[in-house]
Design a protein around this motif. Structure first.
Motif, PDB file in Angstrom:
ATOM      1  N   THR A 204       0.835  -1.199   0.000  1.00  0.00           N
ATOM      2  CA  THR A 204       0.000   0.000   0.000  1.00  0.00           C
ATOM      3  C   THR A 204       0.870   1.249   0.000  1.00  0.00           C
ATOM      4  O   THR A 204       2.026   1.227   0.440  1.00  0.00           O
ATOM      5  N   GLU A 205       0.324   2.343  -0.487  1.00  0.00           N
ATOM      6  CA  GLU A 205       1.057   3.599  -0.565  1.00  0.00           C
ATOM      7  C   GLU A 205       1.469   4.073   0.826  1.00  0.00           C
ATOM      8  O   GLU A 205       0.677   4.032   1.761  1.00  0.00           O
ATOM      9  N   GLY A 206       2.718   4.497   0.970  1.00  0.00           N
ATOM     10  CA  GLY A 206       3.233   4.983   2.234  1.00  0.00           C
ATOM     11  C   GLY A 206       3.875   3.920   3.085  1.00  0.00           C
ATOM     12  O   GLY A 206       4.540   4.242   4.067  1.00  0.00           O
TER      13      GLY A 206
ATOM     14  N   PRO B 226       6.005  -0.814  -1.015  1.00  0.00           N
ATOM     15  CA  PRO B 226       4.704  -1.113  -1.612  1.00  0.00           C
ATOM     16  C   PRO B 226       4.770  -1.961  -2.879  1.00  0.00           C
ATOM     17  O   PRO B 226       3.753  -2.522  -3.286  1.00  0.00           O
TER      18      PRO B 226
ATOM     19  N   TRP C  31      -2.705  -1.446   6.096  1.00  0.00           N
ATOM     20  CA  TRP C  31      -1.546  -1.313   5.233  1.00  0.00           C
ATOM     21  C   TRP C  31      -0.981  -2.687   4.883  1.00  0.00           C
ATOM     22  O   TRP C  31      -1.302  -3.683   5.544  1.00  0.00           O
TER      23      TRP C  31
ATOM     24  N   THR D 274       2.895  -4.363   3.158  1.00  0.00           N
ATOM     25  CA  THR D 274       4.239  -4.074   2.665  1.00  0.00           C
ATOM     26  C   THR D 274       4.978  -5.355   2.336  1.00  0.00           C
ATOM     27  O   THR D 274       4.758  -6.385   2.971  1.00  0.00           O
TER      28      THR D 274
ATOM     29  N   ASP E 142       1.064   3.183   9.449  1.00  0.00           N
ATOM     30  CA  ASP E 142       1.073   3.145   7.991  1.00  0.00           C
ATOM     31  C   ASP E 142       2.010   2.093   7.400  1.00  0.00           C
ATOM     32  O   ASP E 142       2.090   1.962   6.181  1.00  0.00           O
TER      33      ASP E 142
ATOM     34  N   SER F  34       5.261   2.081   7.463  1.00  0.00           N
ATOM     35  CA  SER F  34       6.557   2.609   7.042  1.00  0.00           C
ATOM     36  C   SER F  34       7.664   2.061   7.926  1.00  0.00           C
ATOM     37  O   SER F  34       7.422   1.627   9.059  1.00  0.00           O
TER      38      SER F  34
END
Length: 336
Positions: free
Chosen positions: A88-90, A94, A115, A117, A178, A180
């Motif tokens: 997913t974005e962020g 991704p 999210w 990743t 998120d 990250s």
């Protein structure tokens, strides 16, 4: 679990005893593989009634680990070959970049995806992957660790910045909001180092348990309980546990009051220590890595300024210990 699911009758499909979790409020979450090949997830309420059922965006066979946090959210970890839609974005990564890649995603109890990743190329092969462990009990971060041959994953200032050979353990922390990346480090020697479990204590120190074929001096710290393998298996893999101190525990309160000044920090060549009084004749300066290994020892100078040569140390975080008269004081510093 109903009898029809367990026996695979009435079109319910099949499930596995490995891929289920129980939330702290008593919700039971598990995978179902329909005979059509679709993978779904089912949630049972604490009273045994059906709470929710939804389609999963990962295949039943790709899942390796299922974990829960304290807020009724759950985490799916696995290895994907033909699924390019997990990221997913962020999030940390991704986009899938290798043929087969470890992944992680977070969902709530209703199947809403927070999210997803990708992580790194898994240890093992396309048939059997070695485990990636997850610790997700915190409200702010999720921790992971897994074996990999992929290089270039470590971030600056971590315990081990380079891949040492074979399967090294890549471990790190993701932002729970998120997905990250907070940080990632390697752990391992020239052999194969793989993970069995990862956990934390109440002081946020991190523990990794696994197996290794690396040389003892590459992975075992000084004064360890067992400084050589405690058993020999057919695969020559030896169990180990390693503890990493949380940053807040690397230095003790009150050092500033004692008049110690450490500079520059980060350091490249020389580290200077300024004191308000002359250290004792028996005092020594000891540099430790975050695995507790002594990487440098020197006798203290008879003066108010001490110089420590750190030019030969690998980049990372270290502790400078001042040991005198039976007492020890520690300062954290970063080697660039």
């Amino acid at each position: 679990m109903t009898a029809s699911e367990e026996m695979g009758t009435q079109g319910a499909g099949t499930t596995s005893s490995s891929w289920f979790v129980m939330t702290n409020e008593g919700y039971f979450v598990y995978f179902i593989r329909k005979f059509s090949g679709d993978t779904r997830m089912r949630v049972l309420a604490p009273d045994g009634s059906l709470y929710a059922e939804f389609e999963a965006d990962v295949s039943y066979d790709s899942v390796r680990l299922f974990e829960i946090d304290n807020n009724n959210n759950f985490y799916i970890q696995g290895a994907a070959i033909d699924n390019d839609s997990i990221g997913t974005e962020g999030a940390y990564k991704p986009v899938k970049t290798t043929y087969k890649e470890n992944f992680m995603e977070k969902l709530d109890i209703n199947g809403n995806k927070f999210w997803g990743t990708y992580l790194f190329e898994p240890a093992g092969n396309i048939v059997t992957d070695l485990v990636v462990a997850i610790y997700a009990q915190d409200k702010s971060n999720v921790y992971f660790a897994g074996g990999t041959t992929e290089i270039g994953l470590a971030t600056e200032g971590v315990y081990q910045t380079t891949h040492a050979g074979g399967f090294d353990i890549a471990f790190g922390s993701l932002n729970d909001v998120d997905g990250s990346l907070n940080w990632m480090s390697y752990f391992g020697g020239s052999g194969d180092d793989t993970v069995s479990r990862i956990t934390k204590d109440r002081d946020d120190n991190l523990y990794i348990m696994g197996k290794t074929t690396s040389l003892s001096e590459e992975v075992i710290s000084e004064n360890a309980l067992f400084d050589s393998p405690i058993d020999v298996t057919a695969s020559n893999q030896h169990p180990f546990v390693v503890k990493f101190l949380h940053e807040k525990n690397l230095s003790l309160p009150g050092f500033e009051k004692q008049g110690f000044v450490l500079y520059p920090n980060p350091a490249r060549e020389k580290l200077s220590l300024q004191t308000q009084s002359v250290l004792s004749a028996e005092a020594r300066l000891v540099v430790y890595d975050l695995n507790g290994r002594k990487v440098h020892i020197q006798k203290a100078d008879n003066g108010l300024s001490q110089k420590v040569d750190v030019s030969k140390l690998q980049p990372g975080v270290y502790l400078l210990g001042i040991e005198q008269n039976g007492s020890r004081e520690y300062f954290k510093f970063v080697k660039e």
